[in-house]
Write a protein that holds these residues in place. Structure first.
Motif, PDB file in Angstrom:
ATOM      1  N   THR A  35      37.356  42.610  33.689  1.00  0.00           N
ATOM      2  CA  THR A  35      36.544  43.816  32.590  1.00  0.00           C
ATOM      3  C   THR A  35      36.898  42.987  31.268  1.00  0.00           C
ATOM      4  O   THR A  35      36.448  43.620  30.526  1.00  0.00           O
ATOM      5  CB  THR A  35      37.546  45.124  32.763  1.00  0.00           C
ATOM      6  N   GLU A  36      37.784  42.121  31.193  1.00  0.00           N
ATOM      7  CA  GLU A  36      37.916  41.534  29.957  1.00  0.00           C
ATOM      8  C   GLU A  36      38.581  40.062  30.161  1.00  0.00           C
ATOM      9  O   GLU A  36      38.888  39.787  31.271  1.00  0.00           O
ATOM     10  CB  GLU A  36      38.673  42.238  29.055  1.00  0.00           C
TER      11      GLU A  36
ATOM     12  N   SER B 107      41.378  37.660  23.062  1.00  0.00           N
ATOM     13  CA  SER B 107      39.698  37.712  22.707  1.00  0.00           C
ATOM     14  C   SER B 107      38.878  36.762  22.951  1.00  0.00           C
ATOM     15  O   SER B 107      39.239  35.769  23.170  1.00  0.00           O
ATOM     16  CB  SER B 107      39.939  37.963  21.255  1.00  0.00           C
ATOM     17  N   TRP B 108      37.563  37.118  23.125  1.00  0.00           N
ATOM     18  CA  TRP B 108      36.309  36.140  23.447  1.00  0.00           C
ATOM     19  C   TRP B 108      36.730  34.890  22.312  1.00  0.00           C
ATOM     20  O   TRP B 108      36.427  33.810  22.896  1.00  0.00           O
ATOM     21  CB  TRP B 108      35.224  36.864  23.375  1.00  0.00           C
TER      22      TRP B 108
ATOM     23  N   SER C 171      32.185  46.647  32.198  1.00  0.00           N
ATOM     24  CA  SER C 171      32.806  46.956  31.057  1.00  0.00           C
ATOM     25  C   SER C 171      32.120  46.726  29.740  1.00  0.00           C
ATOM     26  O   SER C 171      31.239  45.563  29.949  1.00  0.00           O
ATOM     27  CB  SER C 171      33.838  46.125  31.355  1.00  0.00           C
ATOM     28  N   SER C 172      32.421  47.202  28.865  1.00  0.00           N
ATOM     29  CA  SER C 172      31.874  46.859  27.347  1.00  0.00           C
ATOM     30  C   SER C 172      32.173  45.461  26.800  1.00  0.00           C
ATOM     31  O   SER C 172      31.662  44.881  26.066  1.00  0.00           O
ATOM     32  CB  SER C 172      32.235  47.808  26.447  1.00  0.00           C
ATOM     33  N   HIS C 173      33.211  44.967  27.641  1.00  0.00           N
ATOM     34  CA  HIS C 173      33.784  43.457  27.117  1.00  0.00           C
ATOM     35  C   HIS C 173      33.025  42.557  27.776  1.00  0.00           C
ATOM     36  O   HIS C 173      33.366  41.248  27.577  1.00  0.00           O
ATOM     37  CB  HIS C 173      35.236  43.503  27.430  1.00  0.00           C
TER      38      HIS C 173
END
Length: 780
Positions: free
Chosen positions: A141-142, A157-158, A571-573
């Motif tokens: 998810t991330e 973080s990306w 996932s939005s990520h």
């Protein structure tokens, strides 16, 4: 079951990373392993029952049926992320299969791997889980980064992840200290950006899954015909008078082929299956979308002749067919297409002399077939005016894989089976876009003409020296020559040979980056620093700044078409693969003039650049939006050959000795029916009659009796590599199976530990996954 090293420097131990046995769910206490004969048609109600069970298990009773009606369709559908079989050309509404639905529902699972999951489990603990259990946790998810202080993956973080990749790449002493791997799941647009990033960075280290599967096919076809691909398309399958299917387990690996085989049988075509094992697809089928046949339990034959060659004996069979045709031509001038041979080929006289000099006794010994068997196959070939020969890994994953594929081409050339409808060579690619990856630049040995165009169009100076393939990358990790490894999809740690050795190589890297949809073993055998970067799946909507994006894929018969996801991302990520590549590229190449962000906003822009660089992709954006897309031009199909002679080249390679030494067997690794590549759905193998068991070896009953091995006996399997080193598996269960003497078979990736990293073909550099010399005896 355990893995052992025997007098062998790459064996596990001494505190170094070790990959535990993989497997499915594992048998419950009340589910003991069993074996029974399978006598039902392939597909049919067995497939329907299996699909229903999968939909229920994955809680996909709504999304699953929706996906079924969107998969492999034009006008907004998405391409099946499974095999590379072409989409139906006749408007079929359910151009799907059991394995495709499994693959899609596996991706669409509602289960999620969140930061809370990683906080609850150390990497050391996760390393003890089975591979089924890892993937069964659901979608990533991330982005996560490994924290060595706590032995956990923690969120990142990306931008911080991209910065880490950029820092490590820029810190290398040479760009060749990085290796950029890809599996077949990557779409064409992402593939093009990925190879552009690697080459602008300065290396051709672009290993891919083709290095382990069809490298031999590409090299052989390039040498013989001037193209690295097959020339046949689906319409040729629909009009061939004879089909030879070699080294293919179609019911599991390319199930939609069953439709083509059933159609061929109904129109009266001859279908010859060549394989040590008689697989379910070689007998009969009930194609699920043929509703009447399903209702009436009416099956259709899918073969007219089965030839059980010994493992590696395909070349001897092909030469035997050629010898028979040449002998026939002495009394029947029509047996050869003399006009075709004289006008379009080179090297015929040498090949004819070689066939004449090869004794029938040697052909029988090496093929494992009788002369009568070979003559039956030759009769099928000589009576057909339109013959197509198809093959898969049973042909290519041998020391002499290149020579065998060239021998297939030799046979086709004898009767002019090239450049005409219903004829030609047709390799079966196993993964959705693996052929597109190579077409769009994933090649560690790129052609000079391609590099010239890439440099001119993209404004870079691409490196010219050859890069490292899969085998070379693993060795370079151990030598400290590869310090950063980026895996774009796949599960490198399990897919590669000599699993513990590969794992230790990854652990020596300064940074490993895995772009994935689900948790897998490659995340756990990582470098000093490690990133997990989660990406969108094929089924999911890819929304960028300029709207919903489509990606293109190329099937195994050179058709290129668009794929558009249908589902909200897990996932939005999550980021798309092009966005992840662009993020890494911008961080690693801060001064780059390549418009990475501009490309990601609208994939049409990537396609416009690809159209200028890639042969056959002219007018890409318009043509890919045509119904069913477009077929890349194949000069060899038009009898134009980019070979040194300008003609199709006969090969005159010597016949290899594939008979195992006394007391030894030749083991081939393979997939079970309930798995896809390294993803294992369960411990069952329906078509081979196996339940609740993966740690097995299939053997000829006479070979078992000679070794005092009874059905179900626990055995030790010891492999001897070319260099004399050995590695072993203990506690495997031996099961009798109909196959030639001297042959054995078992599942990958479990048995990859038996294949030494330096046990690869000198012709193709492919690991010898279908030619493992082993000794098998009862466990002591």
């Amino acid at each position: 079951m355990s893995v052992q090293g025997v007098n062998e420097p790459t064996a596990p131990g001494d505190g170094r990373p070790e990959v535990p046995p993989t497997g499915g769910e594992g048998p419950a206490d009340d589910k003991q392993p069993s074996q029974h004969g399978y006598h039902h048609p392939a597909a049919g109600w067995g497939a329907a029952k299996s699909v229903t069970r999968v939909l229920l298990k994955e809680r996909a009773l709504v999304d699953g049926p929706r996906a079924i009606f969107k998969m492999n369709h034009e006008n907004g559908g998405f391409d099946c992320p499974g095999c590379a079989w072409p989409d139906d050309t006749k408007g079929l509404k359910l151009d799907i299969c059991e394995n495709g639905i499994k693959h899609v529902t596996w991706e669409m699972t509602p289960k999620r791997v969140t930061r809370e999951f990683f906080a609850a489990h150390t990497v050391t603990e996760l390393s003890t889980w089975t591979d089924f259990a890892l993937e069964d946790q659901g979608r990533l998810t991330e982005p996560m980064v490994y924290d060595p202080g706590t032995d956990h993956y923690v969120p990142i973080s990306w931008q911080a992840a991209f910065d880490l990749v950029g820092r490590e790449l820029r810190a290398l002493d040479s760009p060749h200290e990085a290796s950029f791997y890809t599996s077949g799941r990557l779409g064409n647009e992402a593939t093009f950006l990925y190879q552009l990033m690697a080459r602008e960075f300065g290396t051709n280290n672009l290993p891919d899954c083709s290095n382990m599967c069809h490298e031999a096919s590409g090299r052989a076809l390039q040498a013989a015909l001037g193209t690295g691909k097959g020339t046949a398309d689906l319409k040729d399958w629909e009009s061939a008078e004879a089909l030879f299917i070699m080294g293919v387990n179609a019911a599991s690996n390319a199930p939609r082929m069953l439709t083509a085989l059933a159609d061929a049988y109904r129109r009266g075509a001859q279908i010859v299956h060549v394989n040590p094992l008689i697989e379910a697809a070689a007998t009969r089928t009930i194609v699920p979308h043929e509703i009447t046949d399903m209702a009436l339990f009416k099956s259709t034959r899918t073969g007219t002749l089965n030839l059980q060659v010994r493992s590696g004996g395909d070349m001897a069979l092909m030469r035997g067919i050629a010898k028979a045709v040449l002998e026939q031509s002495a009394g029947d001038p029509r047996a050869l297409d003399r006009e075709f041979i004289e006008r379009y080929t080179h090297g015929f006289a040498e090949y004819r002399a070689l066939c004449e000099a090869t004794p029938w006794e040697e052909l029988e010994r090496q093929s494992g077939l009788t002369r009568s068997d070979i003559l039956r196959a030759a009769a099928v070939y000589s009576r057909s005016d339109r013959t197509l020969i198809s093959w898969c890994l049973g042909v290519s994953q041998h020391e002499h894989g290149v020579d065998t594929v060239r021998e297939i081409v030799n046979v086709l050339l004898l009767r002019g089976n090239l450049g005409r409808e219903g004829a030609g060579p047709s390799p079966v690619r196993g993964h959705s876009n693996v052929q597109g990856n190579r077409t769009c630049g994933i090649d560690h040995r790129p052609a000079e003409a391609f590099l010239d165009r890439l440099g001119a169009v993209c404004g870079i100076d691409p490196p010219r020296e050859h890069g490292m393939d899969t085998v070379g990358t693993i060795a370079a990790m151990h030598e400290g020559k590869v310090k950063v490894f980026v895996g774009m999809g796949g599960n490198f740690a399990l897919a590669a040979p000599d699993t513990p050795y590969t794992a230790r190589g990854l652990a020596k890297c300064a940074l490993t980056v895995q772009v994935s949809t689900k948790l897998n073993r490659s995340h756990l055998v990582h470098g000093e620093q490690a990133l997990i970067l989660p990406c969108l799946g094929r089924t999911e909507k890819d929304e960028q700044r300029r709207g919903l994006q489509a990606t293109s894929v190329e099937d195994s018969m050179s058709m290129v078409h668009l794929s558009v996801g249908m589902k909200r991302p897990a996932s939005s990520h999550l980021l798309s693969e092009p966005a992840i590549i662009a993020g890494m590229a911008r961080a690693a190449l801060p001064g780059s003039a390549t418009p990475w962000e501009h490309y990601v906003e609208d994939y049409d822009r990537i396609r416009d650049t690809m159209a200028q660089v890639l042969d056959g992709f002219e007018d890409f954006n318009r043509r890919v939006r045509l119904p069913l897309g477009f077929r890349i031009r194949q000069p060899a199909r038009e009898l134009v050959f980019f070979t040194p002679s300008g003609r199709a080249e006969f090969s005159s390679a010597p016949l290899p000795d594939v008979v195992p030494p006394d007391g030894m067997l030749v083991l081939q690794t393979m997939r079970s029916h309930d798995q896809w590549n390294t993803t294992i759905y369960s411990d069952d193998d329906r078509y081979r009659g196996v339940k609740n068991l993966r740690t097995l070896v299939l053997m000829n009953p006479a070979d078992m009796r000679a070794r005092d091995i009874g059905p179900g006996t626990l055995v030790d399997i010891t492999a001897t590599a070319k260099d004399g080193s050995r590695r072993a598996l203990t506690g495997y269960r031996a099961l009798p199976y109909d196959m030639p003497r001297g042959c054995a078979a078992g599942y990958m990736p479990e048995m990859n530990v038996l294949i030494a990293a330096n046990d690869y073909s000198s012709q193709s550099d492919q690991p010898l996954m279908k030619n493992v010399k082993v000794a098998i005896g009862p466990t002591r």
